[in-house]
Enzyme design. Structure first.
Site, PDB file in Angstrom:
ATOM      1  N   LYS A 198       4.163  11.991  -3.499  1.00  0.00           N
ATOM      2  CA  LYS A 198       5.255  10.969  -3.012  1.00  0.00           C
ATOM      3  C   LYS A 198       5.979  11.767  -1.948  1.00  0.00           C
ATOM      4  CE  LYS A 198       8.135   7.364  -4.686  1.00  0.00           C
ATOM      5  NZ  LYS A 198       8.749   6.746  -5.532  1.00  0.00           N
ATOM      6  N   ASP A 242       8.961   6.001   7.602  1.00  0.00           N
ATOM      7  CA  ASP A 242       8.570   7.354   8.270  1.00  0.00           C
ATOM      8  C   ASP A 242       7.574   8.100   7.198  1.00  0.00           C
ATOM      9  OD1 ASP A 242      10.443   7.860   6.000  1.00  0.00           O
ATOM     10  OD2 ASP A 242      11.920   8.691   7.254  1.00  0.00           O
ATOM     11  N   GLY A 257       0.750  -1.377  -0.115  1.00  0.00           N
ATOM     12  CA  GLY A 257       0.072   0.086   0.175  1.00  0.00           C
ATOM     13  C   GLY A 257       0.870   1.138  -0.063  1.00  0.00           C
ATOM     14  N   ASP A 313       4.465  -4.783  -7.093  1.00  0.00           N
ATOM     15  CA  ASP A 313       3.816  -3.550  -6.922  1.00  0.00           C
ATOM     16  C   ASP A 313       4.226  -2.318  -7.508  1.00  0.00           C
ATOM     17  OD1 ASP A 313       6.033  -4.318  -5.020  1.00  0.00           O
ATOM     18  OD2 ASP A 313       5.817  -2.536  -4.241  1.00  0.00           O
ATOM     19  N   ASN A 314       5.481  -2.627  -8.431  1.00  0.00           N
ATOM     20  CA  ASN A 314       6.053  -1.440  -9.067  1.00  0.00           C
ATOM     21  C   ASN A 314       5.740  -1.593 -10.442  1.00  0.00           C
ATOM     22  OD1 ASN A 314       7.174  -0.475  -6.598  1.00  0.00           O
ATOM     23  ND2 ASN A 314       9.100  -1.410  -6.858  1.00  0.00           N
ATOM     24  N   ARG A 340      -1.638  -0.871  -9.836  1.00  0.00           N
ATOM     25  CA  ARG A 340      -0.544  -1.682  -9.954  1.00  0.00           C
ATOM     26  C   ARG A 340      -0.974  -3.280  -9.933  1.00  0.00           C
ATOM     27  NH1 ARG A 340       3.669   1.144  -6.333  1.00  0.00           N
ATOM     28  NH2 ARG A 340       2.561   3.260  -6.072  1.00  0.00           N
TER      29      ARG A 340
END
Ligand code: AMP
Ligand code: MG
Length: 487
Positions: free
Chosen positions: A113, A125, A90, A252-253, A183
Site C-alpha cells: 500500500k 498521488d 480500484g 469497497d472497504n 471486496r
C-alpha cells in the site's frame, strides 16, 4: 524458517487476466528504512524474523526490488461510498505484489500500500503517508491480538519521499497480508458494468480459493453468500463488543472474508458513546459506532444486489435476514462473557443496554470498566466502579440486579472469575492518543515508541511490567483528537 528469497509464489488472481487487474510496477520511495515489522505476521509466511533487518527487506517493501515470481497488479473494483455508487474505484495506491503459500499450504496475498499511481488513481498521488501506515499497522496487529478477524500488517517502510496532504508529509509503504483482497466492490463492479461472464469467473475464483466447502452445497453461490453474511455478523459483533469503530464502511472497504479491512480514521472507544463518529469528515454520522450494525446489513444488501444474476432475489433476502439475529446472538454472548456471566438469562440484553446507557450518560471508559469489573469479587468491583458514575441511583439499581444475577449462577470461585474475565477484557487497547504519540516520534525519525506500543498491544490481556501507563485513562486532549481521513 525461510529467507526472503525462498517464498513460494502462485499468483492466481493475476492469472484471471486483464479484466480483473492491471499490471503496474511499484514506484520506489526515496531512502527507504524499516519503521517496524511484525514477527507474528512474518511467521505466517514462515519467514525468519531476522530477515526484517536485512537491507533487502526494506528494498522489497518500498518498491526498489521485486521477486522474479512477483506479478504486481492493481485490482479493479467499484463500490458504494457513503451510500452513493462510485462506478470506478480500484487499487489507486496499492498493488497486489503476488500470492504466497506457506508450508502449511495457507495462502497469503502480499499487498503493497502506497506503491504509487495506477490506472485507478483518479486525482490521487498513489502514495500513503507514514502516519496512516503506522495507524494501519498498529490497528491490524492490535485487532489480531484481541481475536478480531483482520487483515495483517507485515511491515511499514518509511522514506524521504515528500507527500502533500494538509501539510507536507513523508511517504511510506505498508505491506498488508490477507488471504484475499476481494471486496464487496469487486462483485459490484462486474454487476454494474454488466459483465456476467467475468463476474462468474470472479465468483468461482472466490469459491475455489476461500469457500471450497460451499462447492459441496446444492447452490454454491448462495452458500457462499450465506458464509459472507455469517462472517460479517460475527465480525460486527466483535467490533461492537470491543468498541472498535471502523470509520469508513464503504462497500469497497468490506472484505468477502469478513475481516476488518482498509483502515482509515478508525478508533477504539475511550468513553462509551454509541453516537461516536471517528471520521471527522463523516458529517452525517453515517458510520457512527452504533450505525455499524445497520450499515453492515446495508452493505450486505448491496452485495446481494450484485449477486442477483446468479441467485434468486427471494433466496438472497432469506439469507440476508439471518444477519441481524446472528449478530444479536453473538454480540450478547460476547457481552455476557465480558460481564463474567457463564449462563444465559432472558433479560441479559436489557442488562447490557442499561449498563451502556449509564456508561454513556456518565462518560465511563469502556475498556477500563470491563477490565476492572473482573479485578475483584463482583460486589467489591462494582463498589469501586460506582465512583465513575454520575447517576448513582441508576448505577446502584443496575449493580444490585447484576449481583443478584451472578448469585443465581451459584457459588463463585473469585480467582477463576478474574482469570476468566481478564482473558476476554483487555487491559491495553489502542487509543488514538497512543498512536498519535508514537506517530509524532516516528515523524521525527524515532521509531522506538511505535515498536513499544506494538509490543504492548500484542498481549493486550496480560499485565506487562513497566507498561502501566498504557492501561491508564486517556488524557482529555487524547479524547478529542480529530483524525483526518486523508491518508
Ligand atoms: P480508501 O479511502 O483508502 O479506502 O480509498 C478509496 C479509493 O481511493 C480507493 O480506490 C483508493 O485506491 C483510492 N485512493 C485513496 N488514496 C489515494 C491516493 N493517495 N492516490 C490514489 N488513489 C487513492
Ligand atoms: Mg479502501
Amino acid at each position: 524458517m525461510k529467507q526472503l528469497d525462498d517464498l513460494t509464489f502462485d499468483n492466481r488472481y493475476a492469472r484471471l487476466g486483464d479484466a480483473f487487474s492491471t499490471s503496474v510496477l511499484p514506484e520506489p520511495l526515496l531512502n527507504p528504512r524499516l519503521v517496524i515489522a511484525s514477527e507474528a505476521a512474518m511467521k505466517l509466511l514462515d519467514l525468519d524474523p531476522n530477515e526484517a533487518q536485512s537491507p533487502v527487506f526494506a528494498e522489497l517493501f518500498s518498491g526498489h526490488k521485486l521477486w522474479a515470481e512477483a506479478e504486481p497488479r492493481a485490482m479493479v473494483y467499484s463500490g458504494h461510498q457513503f451510500g452513493a455508487y462510485n462506478p470506478r474505484l480500484g487499487d489507486g495506491r496499492g498493488l497486489l505484489l503476488g500470492e504466497v503459500y506457506n508450508d502449511a499450504g495457507e495462502h497469503w496475498d502480499l499487498h503493497l500500500k502506497g506503491a504509487g499511481q495506477t490506472p485507478y488513481s483518479r486525482m490521487g498521488d498513489g502514495r500513503a503517508v507514514l502516519r496512516s501506515s503506522i495507524r494501519e499497522f498498529l490497528a491490524s496487529e492490535a485487532l489480531q491480538a484481541l481475536g478480531i478477524p483482520t487483515s495483517r500488517a507485515l511491515c511499514v517502510i518509511g522514506s524521504d519521499t515528500p507527500v502533500w496532504r494538509e501539510r507536507q508529509e513523508r511517504g511510506a509503504m505498508l505491506l498488508r497480508l490477507a488471504q484475499s483482497h476481494v471486496r464487496f466492490g469487486h462483485f459490484e463492479y462486474f454487476y454494474y458494468t454488466r459483465q456476467p461472464e467475468q463476474q462468474k469467473i470472479l465468483a468461482d475464483h472466490v469459491l475455489a480459493m476461500h469457500f471450497p466447502e460451499c462447492l459441496e452445497q446444492p447452490e454454491p453461490y448462495l452458500a457462499m453468500y450465506r458464509e459472507i453474511v455469517e462472517r460479517n455478523a460475527e465480525l460486527i459483533a466483535l467490533w461492537q463488543a470491543y468498541g472498535f469503530c471502523h470509520g469508513v464502511m464503504n462497500t469497497d472497504n468490506m472484505s468477502v472474508l469478513g475481516i476488518t479491512f482498509d483502515f482509515g480514521p478508525y478508533a477504539f472507544l475511550d468513553d462509551f458513546d454509541a453516537n461516536f463518529v471517528c471520521n471527522h469528515s463523516d458529517d452525517q454520522g453515517r458510520y457512527s459506532f452504533s450505525n455499524q450494525v445497520p450499515i453492515a446489513h446495508w452493505n450486505l444488501a448491496a452485495l446481494a444486489q450484485a449477486l442477483t444474476p446468479f441467485i434468486s432475489v427471494e433466496a438472497l433476502r432469506e439469507v440476508l435476514a439471518l444477519f441481524l439475529p446472528l449478530y444479536e446472538a453473538q454480540y450478547l454472548n460476547l457481552m455476557r462473557r465480558r460481564l463474567g456471566l457463564t449462563t444465559a438469562e432472558e433479560n441479559d440484553k436489557q442488562r447490557v443496554e442499561q449498563l451502556l446507557q449509564l456508561m454513556q450518560n456518565s462518560g465511563v471508559d469502556y475498556t477500563r470498566f470491563f477490565r476492572h469489573l473482573g479485578d475483584e469479587p463482583a460486589a467489591a468491583a462494582v463498589k469501586r466502579l460506582r465512583d465513575d458514575f454520575v447517576d448513582l441511583a441508576g448505577f446502584d439499581a443496575w449493580a444490585n440486579d447484576y449481583l443478584a444475577r451472578i448469585d443465581r449462577e451459584g457459588p463463585q470461585d473469585d480467582e477463576a472469575r478474574t482469570t476468566r474475565m481478564h482473558a476476554v477484557n483487555p487491559l491495553y487497547i489502542l487509543r488514538n492518543y497512543m498512536a498519535q504519540k508514537a506517530i509524532d516520534a516516528a515523524e521525527k525519525g524515532d521509531y522506538e515508541e511505535v515498536r513499544k506500543l506494538h509490543r504492548v498491544l500484542t498481549r493486550p490481556f496480560e499485565a506487562q511490567e513497566g507498561m502501566e501507563a498504557y492501561a491508564e485513562r486517556p488524557p482529555e486532549w487524547g479524547k478529542r483528537l480529530e483524525i483526518s481521513c486523508s491518508s
